[in-house]
Design a protein around this motif. Structure first.
Motif, short mmCIF file in Angstrom:
data_model
loop_
_atom_site.label_atom_id
_atom_site.label_comp_id
_atom_site.label_asym_id
_atom_site.label_seq_id
_atom_site.Cartn_x
_atom_site.Cartn_y
_atom_site.Cartn_z
N ALA A 26 0.83 -1.15 0.02
CA ALA A 26 -0.04 -0.06 -0.07
C ALA A 26 0.77 1.24 0.08
N ALA A 27 2.07 1.32 0.77
CA ALA A 27 2.95 2.28 0.90
C ALA A 27 3.67 2.38 -0.48
N LEU A 28 3.94 1.75 -1.30
CA LEU A 28 4.75 1.60 -2.51
C LEU A 28 3.88 2.05 -3.82
N SER A 29 2.51 1.50 -3.55
CA SER A 29 1.59 1.80 -4.81
C SER A 29 1.29 3.15 -4.96
N LEU A 71 5.28 2.50 5.31
CA LEU A 71 3.94 3.21 5.49
C LEU A 71 3.98 4.27 6.15
N PHE A 72 4.42 4.57 7.13
CA PHE A 72 4.61 5.86 7.84
C PHE A 72 5.32 6.96 7.19
N LYS A 73 6.36 6.54 6.41
CA LYS A 73 6.97 7.33 5.59
C LYS A 73 6.02 7.89 4.52
N ARG A 74 5.10 7.13 3.96
CA ARG A 74 4.19 7.62 3.17
C ARG A 74 3.30 8.48 3.67
N LEU A 75 2.83 8.29 4.91
CA LEU A 75 1.97 9.26 5.55
C LEU A 75 2.70 10.62 6.00
N GLY A 76 4.09 10.54 5.88
CA GLY A 76 4.82 11.88 6.37
C GLY A 76 4.98 11.87 7.64
N LEU A 120 8.47 8.55 13.22
CA LEU A 120 7.94 7.45 13.41
C LEU A 120 8.60 6.37 12.51
N ALA A 121 8.60 6.78 11.31
CA ALA A 121 9.12 5.71 10.04
C ALA A 121 10.71 5.64 10.24
N LEU A 122 11.54 6.43 10.87
CA LEU A 122 12.85 6.24 11.22
C LEU A 122 12.79 5.08 12.40
N GLU A 123 12.03 5.60 13.50
CA GLU A 123 12.02 4.37 14.61
C GLU A 123 11.84 3.06 14.12
N TYR A 124 10.99 2.95 13.27
CA TYR A 124 10.66 1.55 12.82
C TYR A 124 11.59 0.95 12.22
N LEU A 125 12.21 1.85 11.32
CA LEU A 125 13.35 1.28 10.38
C LEU A 125 14.37 0.85 11.25
N ARG A 126 14.89 1.56 12.05
CA ARG A 126 15.99 1.32 13.10
C ARG A 126 15.64 0.04 13.63
#
Length: 409
Positions: A318-321, A359-364, A368-374
């Motif tokens: 969903a994030a990449l589409s 997904l959170f990167k897509r949401l801006g 939070l996106a960095l936290e999950y990627l770490r």
């Protein structure tokens, strides 16, 4: 009549010995006078038992141990004379002595211990027991299959290959043997592919294809509900996926899903390969198709499906589409958060964290996106000590993405 009397003496000898020893250590309270008499009786019974054994002559068991002892003494002498190869041959002959004359075969202890550990999926003890049994009995097909599986589970692929190849010589069309071989050659192919050695990888993948073809020949197509038939078809599909022959992989998966619509692992794999191919080739249509397939699997939750994996896959796709609606993104957000909450093991799979990150990167929501990627990077690094679970390619992908995001990418 003589044998009855003789064996009665032997039994009495054993009983008297036990009573005497218990008296000596104080377990039985025996007066000193009687203790002395017990010693006298014991001596007489030793003489009688010895006479009985002499009259009986050497039993088959005694022949076995006499021969084994002789070989062992010769091996000791050979070793002292630095004839190490000769000593090893003599010791090997002890292992190969026929145990038919024995009332019990000690080799069966190692086989049974290996089987017990195997049933409990306690792979390291299984390897240890089967390795001893293999030295004594190298042509037990069932034991070879289980020994090979235990070696695979402990990442000893080279040893496992040798064991399976021996098993193949004993039974060239044994499904379990062929399945073990294709598993090893496919993993080797993946390893060389990831290392950029496509030439060597192709050789292993071609061998894998041959093994799987033979597996399918063994199972036939008479009963499509047969688990082994389905497993062989799934192995063939995964071969093309891991070979990164995406068009072929998608084609065989689509046929598999059409022929066996209730085969959930094939449906989950098809969604995954569509997503991987779409991302690798920049094909938005395949990514959108993967998203829809993952969403359906996540919503329906058919029996046997992996809700954690499907929720994460739905979120990533969903994030990449590019054409995912806001409503579907919101649905995917709930799915991936629930996937993270439903993780049940301490050996955490990093993939749901990566899916949440994109997904959170897509949401801006960049922080939070960095936290999950770490978290994804940390958990994948933690699995580096286990080659069976560690995914080096994904770790590099996560680390490169983390570097890009940290520098504003």
């Amino acid at each position: 009549m003589f044998e009855v009397v003789g064996w009665s003496i032997v039994v009495a000898f054993v009983a008297t010995t036990i009573a005497t020893l218990l008296g000596l250590v104080g377990v039985l309270k025996i007066a000193p006078t009687y203790q002395g008499r017990l010693f006298t009786v014991l001596l007489l019974e030793i003489v009688a038992a010895g006479f009985f054994i002499f009259r009986q002559g050497l039993s088959p068991e005694q022949d076995y141990f006499r021969e084994a002892s002789d070989l062992y003494q010769r091996a000791v002498v050979a070793r002292k004379n630095n004839d190490f190869q000769g000593a090893d041959r003599l010791l090997g002959r002890i292992l190969s002595l026929s145990p038919k004359s024995l009332p019990f075969e000690i080799r069966q202890v190692f086989r049974e211990r290996g089987s017990l550990a195997y049933e409990e999926q306690n792979w390291e003890p299984a390897v240890k027991s089967y390795s001893v049994y293999f030295e004594i009995q190298p042509d037990d097909l069932d034991a070879l299959v289980q020994y090979g599986r235990a070696l695979r589970q402990t990442n000893r692929y080279e040893q496992a290959m040798a064991v399976y190849e021996r098993a193949e010589r004993l039974s060239s069309n044994n499904y379990d043997v062929l399945n073990g071989l294709q598993n090893i050659t496919r993993r080797l192919g993946v390893s060389f592919n990831d290392a950029g050695r496509a030439d060597i990888a192709d050789t292993y993948f071609a061998k894998t294809r041959d093994y799987i073809t033979r597996m399918l020949n063994v199972t036939g197509e008479a009963d499509k509900t047969e688990p082994r038939y389905r497993s062989a078809l799934l192995a063939r599909s995964r071969l093309y996926w891991e070979w990164r022959k995406y068009p072929e992989a998608i084609a065989v998966y689509e046929k598999l899903v059409t022929d066996l619509p209730d085969f959930i692992p094939a449906q989950e794999d098809l969604a995954a390969v569509l997503l991987e191919a779409g991302e690798s080739l920049g094909d938005q249509k395949r990514i959108a198709t993967a998203r829809d397939r993952y969403r359906q699997l996540y919503v329906d939750r058919p029996q046997g499906s992996d809700a954690v994996y499907n929720g994460a896959g739905f979120a990533e796709a969903a994030a990449l589409s590019s054409d995912t609606s806001d409503a579907i993104v919101a649905e995917a957000e709930k799915a991936v958060l629930l996937s993270l909450a439903e993780l049940k093991t301490a050996e955490i799979d990093p993939y749901p964290f990566y899916a949440a990150a994109v997904l959170f990167k897509r949401l801006g929501q960049n922080a939070l996106a960095l936290e999950y990627l770490r978290s994804a990077v940390r958990y994948e690094r933690r699995r580096a000590s286990d080659p069976f679970k560690f995914d080096h390619v994904r770790l590099i992908k996560y680390e490169l993405l983390l570097q890009r995001w940290q520098f504003g990418g």
